[in-house]
Design an enzyme around this catalytic site. Structure first.
Site, mmCIF file in Angstrom:
data_model
loop_
_atom_site.group_PDB
_atom_site.id
_atom_site.type_symbol
_atom_site.label_atom_id
_atom_site.label_comp_id
_atom_site.label_asym_id
_atom_site.label_seq_id
_atom_site.Cartn_x
_atom_site.Cartn_y
_atom_site.Cartn_z
ATOM 1 N N THR A 30 0.245 -0.952 0.013
ATOM 2 C CA THR A 30 -0.226 0.161 -0.039
ATOM 3 C C THR A 30 0.629 1.057 -0.293
ATOM 4 O O THR A 30 2.294 1.030 0.281
ATOM 5 C CB THR A 30 -0.522 0.349 1.186
ATOM 6 N N THR A 31 0.262 2.500 -0.385
ATOM 7 C CA THR A 31 0.969 3.413 -0.868
ATOM 8 C C THR A 31 1.302 4.524 0.620
ATOM 9 O O THR A 31 0.990 4.189 1.659
ATOM 10 C CB THR A 31 0.267 4.520 -1.800
#
Length: 250
Positions: A30-31
Site C-alpha cells: 500500500t502507498t
C-alpha cells in the site's frame, strides 16, 4: 543459467533479479506518503481493509524508532518489523556509546546498510520493504529520507512509495508542494492527506496519519481527526467543481 536463483550472481546485463523482485513486493504493498514541513514532518499511509473480526489497533504501517525519529513503510510488514527492531536497538546503542541521540541520517544509513548487506550474502534474501524515515536533528531541522530494498537512500522534501499508483501521489506532490503550503502544520497535513487520497481506495476509512514536531513525540491522529480533514478536502473539491461548472455554462 537461472540468474534469479542466487542473490549474489549478476545477470549478463548487470541485474540482480532478487533485488528487482523485492521492489515488486513494494509495488504490491500500500502507498505511504511523507512530507517535510517547515516545523513538522507528516507521514500518511493507506492500510488494507481489515477483516470483520480483526482488531485494527494491531495493524500499523507507521512506527517510532526513537523519540525524535519515525518510519512509514511499504511492502512486507513482517520484514519491516524486523528492520524497525534492528533500528531501535542501534538507536539505543548509539545513545549509550556516544551519550547523544542519533541523527535522522545516521539511522537512515544504518537501515540502508542493513538492507544492502542482505543483497550480497548467500542464504539470505533482500528485505521487501521501502521506507520513509522522518524526524528532527539536534539543530531542530526536520528531515525526510527514503530507503529502497537495494540499500540506496536519499533525502526528500516530499515523497510517496509503495502501491501500483504511488507515482500518481508523487506527481501530485510535485505539482502542489510549495514553501507556502508547508509553512504550517495544518497545510503540511492537508498536503500529505490530499496526496494519499489520490490513490486511496476507501477514502478516510483505511488511512493512518501521524505528525511529529520538534521536541515532541510522534502523534497519531484519531479516526475522527482524519475524517474531519478528509471531509474538509472533499468539500473544497465539491466547491471547486461547482465553480468550474458555473464558469463553463456562463
Amino acid at each position: 543459467m537461472s540468474y534469479d536463483r542466487a542473490i549474489t550472481v549478476f545477470s549478463p546485463d548487470g541485474h540482480l533479479f532478487q533485488v528487482e523482485y523485492a521492489l515488486e513486493a513494494v509495488r504490491k504493498g500500500t502507498t505511504a506518503v511523507g512530507v517535510r514541513g517547515k516545523d513538522c514532518v507528516v507521514l500518511a499511509v493507506e492500510r488494507r481493509s481489515a477483516l470483520k473480526l480483526q482488531d485494527t489497533r494491531t495493524v500499523h504501517k507507521i512506527a517510532s524508532i526513537d523519540d525524535h525519529i519515525a518510519v512509514a513503510f511499504a511492502g512486507l510488514t513482517a520484514d519491516a518489523r524486523v528492520l524497525v527492531n534492528k533500528a531501535r536497538v542501534e538507536s539505543q546503542s548509539h545513545r549509550l556509546t556516544v551519550e547523544d541521540a542519533p541523527t535522522v541520517e545516521y539511522m537512515t544509513r544504518h537501515i540502508a546498510a542493513t538492507k544492502q548487506l542482505y543483497t550480497q550474502s548467500n542464504g539470505r534474501r533482500p528485505f521487501g520493504v521501502s521506507a520513509l524515515i522522518v524526524g528532527f536533528d539536534p539543530d531542530g531541522k526536520p528531515r525526510l529520507f527514503q530507503t529502497e530494498p537495494s540499500g540506496n537512500y536519499s533525502a526528500w522534501k516530499a515523497n510517496a512509495i509503495g502501491g501500483p499508483r504511488s507515482k500518481t501521489s508523487r506527481e501530485y506532490l510535485e505539482k502542489n508542494y510549495s514553501e507556502e503550503t508547508i509553512a504550517t502544520q495544518e497545510g503540511t497535513l492537508r498536503l500529505a492527506v490530499k496526496a494519499l487520497l489520490e490513490v486511496a481506495q476507501s477514502g478516510s476509512k483505511n488511512i493512518e496519519v501521524s505528525v511529529m514536531k520538534k521536541d515532541t513525540l510522534l502523534k497519531t491522529l484519531s479516526t475522527e481527526e482524519i475524517e474531519e480533514i478528509v471531509s474538509q478536502i472533499e468539500a473544497e473539491k465539491d466547491a471547486e467543481s461547482g465553480q468550474a461548472i458555473e464558469t463553463s455554462t456562463s
